[in-house]
Design an enzyme around this catalytic site. Structure first.
Site, PDB file in Angstrom:
ATOM      1  N   ARG A   1       0.823  -1.219   0.000  1.00  0.00           N
ATOM      2  CA  ARG A   1       0.000   0.000   0.000  1.00  0.00           C
ATOM      3  C   ARG A   1       0.853   1.263   0.000  1.00  0.00           C
ATOM      4  NH1 ARG A   1      -4.646  -1.755   4.405  1.00  0.00           N
ATOM      5  NH2 ARG A   1      -5.670  -3.319   3.112  1.00  0.00           N
TER       6      ARG A   1
ATOM      7  N   ARG B   1      -3.199   6.168  -0.381  1.00  0.00           N
ATOM      8  CA  ARG B   1      -3.864   7.027   0.589  1.00  0.00           C
ATOM      9  C   ARG B   1      -2.962   7.933   1.406  1.00  0.00           C
ATOM     10  NH1 ARG B   1      -7.097   2.308   3.598  1.00  0.00           N
ATOM     11  NH2 ARG B   1      -4.974   1.489   3.678  1.00  0.00           N
TER      12      ARG B   1
ATOM     13  N   ARG C   1      -6.630  11.797  -7.428  1.00  0.00           N
ATOM     14  CA  ARG C   1      -7.825  10.976  -7.244  1.00  0.00           C
ATOM     15  C   ARG C   1      -9.071  11.803  -6.945  1.00  0.00           C
ATOM     16  NH1 ARG C   1      -9.016   6.369  -4.627  1.00  0.00           N
ATOM     17  NH2 ARG C   1     -11.122   7.214  -4.822  1.00  0.00           N
TER      18      ARG C   1
ATOM     19  N   ASP D   1      -6.692  -3.039  -7.063  1.00  0.00           N
ATOM     20  CA  ASP D   1      -7.403  -3.511  -5.879  1.00  0.00           C
ATOM     21  C   ASP D   1      -7.703  -4.982  -6.099  1.00  0.00           C
ATOM     22  OD1 ASP D   1      -9.008  -2.353  -3.328  1.00  0.00           O
ATOM     23  OD2 ASP D   1     -10.116  -4.013  -4.237  1.00  0.00           O
TER      24      ASP D   1
ATOM     25  N   TYR E   1     -15.292 -12.429   0.145  1.00  0.00           N
ATOM     26  CA  TYR E   1     -16.018 -11.209  -0.181  1.00  0.00           C
ATOM     27  C   TYR E   1     -17.314 -11.540  -0.917  1.00  0.00           C
ATOM     28  CZ  TYR E   1     -12.742  -7.490   1.120  1.00  0.00           C
ATOM     29  OH  TYR E   1     -11.962  -6.594   1.817  1.00  0.00           O
TER      30      TYR E   1
END
Length: 364
Positions: free
Chosen positions: A49, A53, A62, A98, A173
């Site tokens: 990651r 973010r 973004r 992702d 998921y």
């Protein structure tokens, strides 16, 4: 200048002629050298990651763009992938994507809801649900292929790492309908209807294998398979319900001469079983010291990890002390790539990561 590979290095004949391993750009990089278990000068490092973010430049590009839309816009995905390489000087880029992207490309209704995570429109819970699942059209992978190719064109000698979510995590998921702590519906399906579970996991394995393979052929020099939720399984359940499907994913790219990293969260008891699905490198989370992981794996598997992400908030002295401990423990393994024991938290100060990379690179 292209370097001459040692006799022990794999043949690159299965890769395209312009692949960075075929033409010699990345084959002798510190990252790939460590992944092969060969001695390195210094310590290669990248972070799970690392793209995203925590970076203000990421938040800027973004702005107003949905997460999955960003992943499937090649120029934008490539720019986000390259940002931490430019800023932190890490030894690898990891493709901005992702784990649910292959589900989206196969036609599954999935969205990443801010503050929640991936949410499935129609959970998959019955044999009829599984039978109705669409197969992935290879043409749907084109945005991923183009993003990877764009990255490789800019990275030069820095390797690109491709990645995908492992079948258990993605199938969970689909069954749960979104994030879950206990995976109760998933475990119930596994035991109550093993045939349906295995059919679902096999479907996930097929699309995941195609997703990984596309990234390699587009220029990725290594891949990592994430099983984020496997730590919720017993060893017996992992071996009975999961291992064969992760093995199928890794086997689908085993003819391509790139390192295959396998990583899971809280999977210290599963390390050997996960390695034996076909991984050539094991990622280790921060709960198991690297020398202990090396002993469990028989001293023959290169390792990646495993600084506790919490130390990014503890100040430089504590972080550097933990990093030195990590480097000392990593010396027990045949090869060691420094990473965190999980992903970069979103509120991490980017300057801490930049200083950490420089500190690691300064160590003998």
């Amino acid at each position: 200048m292209t370097t001459h590979a040692p006799a022990t290095e794999p043949t690159f004949a299965a890769l395209p002629a312009d692949h960075p391993l075929t033409d010699g750009r990345t084959g002798r990089s510190p990252l790939l050298t460590a992944y092969r278990g060969e001695p390195t000068t210094g310590h290669p490092v990248w972070f799970m990651r690392q793209a995203g973010r925590s970076l203000p430049e990421y938040l800027e590009v973004r702005r107003g763009i949905d997460m999955l839309q960003a992943c499937l816009t090649p120029d934008l995905a490539a720019e986000i992938t390259l940002q931490p390489v430019r800023r932190h000087r890490v030894d690898a880029a990891v493709l901005f994507s992702d784990i649910v992207v292959p589900l989206k490309l196969a036609g599954i209704g999935v969205e990443i809801v801010p503050g929640t995570g991936p949410v499935i429109d129609h959970p998959i819970r019955t044999a009829a649900d599984v039978a109705a699942l669409p197969e992935l059209d290879p043409a749907a992978l084109q945005p991923v292929i183009q993003a990877a190719a764009n990255c490789v064109q800019e990275l030069g000698a820095t390797p690109l790492i491709g990645f995908a979510g492992a079948p258990f995590t993605l199938a969970s998921y689909l069954v749960e309908g979104g994030p879950s702590r206990e995976h109760l519906r998933t475990k119930a399906l596994m035991h109550a209807d093993p045939e349906t579970w295995h059919a679902l996991a096999a479907w996930v394995g097929r699309i995941t294998g195609a997703f990984l393979r596309a990234q390699i052929l587009a220029g990725a020099s290594a891949v990592q398979l994430f099983d984020s939720w496997a730590g919720g399984l017993s060893l017996a359940d992992y071996q009975r319900f999961v291992a064969e499907h992760s093995a199928a994913v890794l086997a689908s790219v085993s003819d391509l001469p790139v390192p295959r990293v396998h990583f899971g969260v809280n999977t210290g008891e599963l390390l050997v079983a996960m390695r034996d699905t076909g991984a050539t490198v094991m990622g280790v989370d921060h709960r198991v010291p690297l020398d202990v992981a090396n002993e469990r794996l028989g001293g023959r598997t290169p390792l990646q990890g495993n600084i506790d992400p919490a130390l990014l908030f503890a100040g430089d002295d504590a972080l550097q002390a933990a990093t030195l401990d990590c480097l000392r423990a990593g010396r027990a393994a045949p090869g060691h790539v420094v990473n965190l024991g999980h992903g970069v938290p979103p509120d991490t100060d980017p300057e801490v990561l930049t200083r950490l990379v420089a500190f690691i690179h300064d160590q003998p």
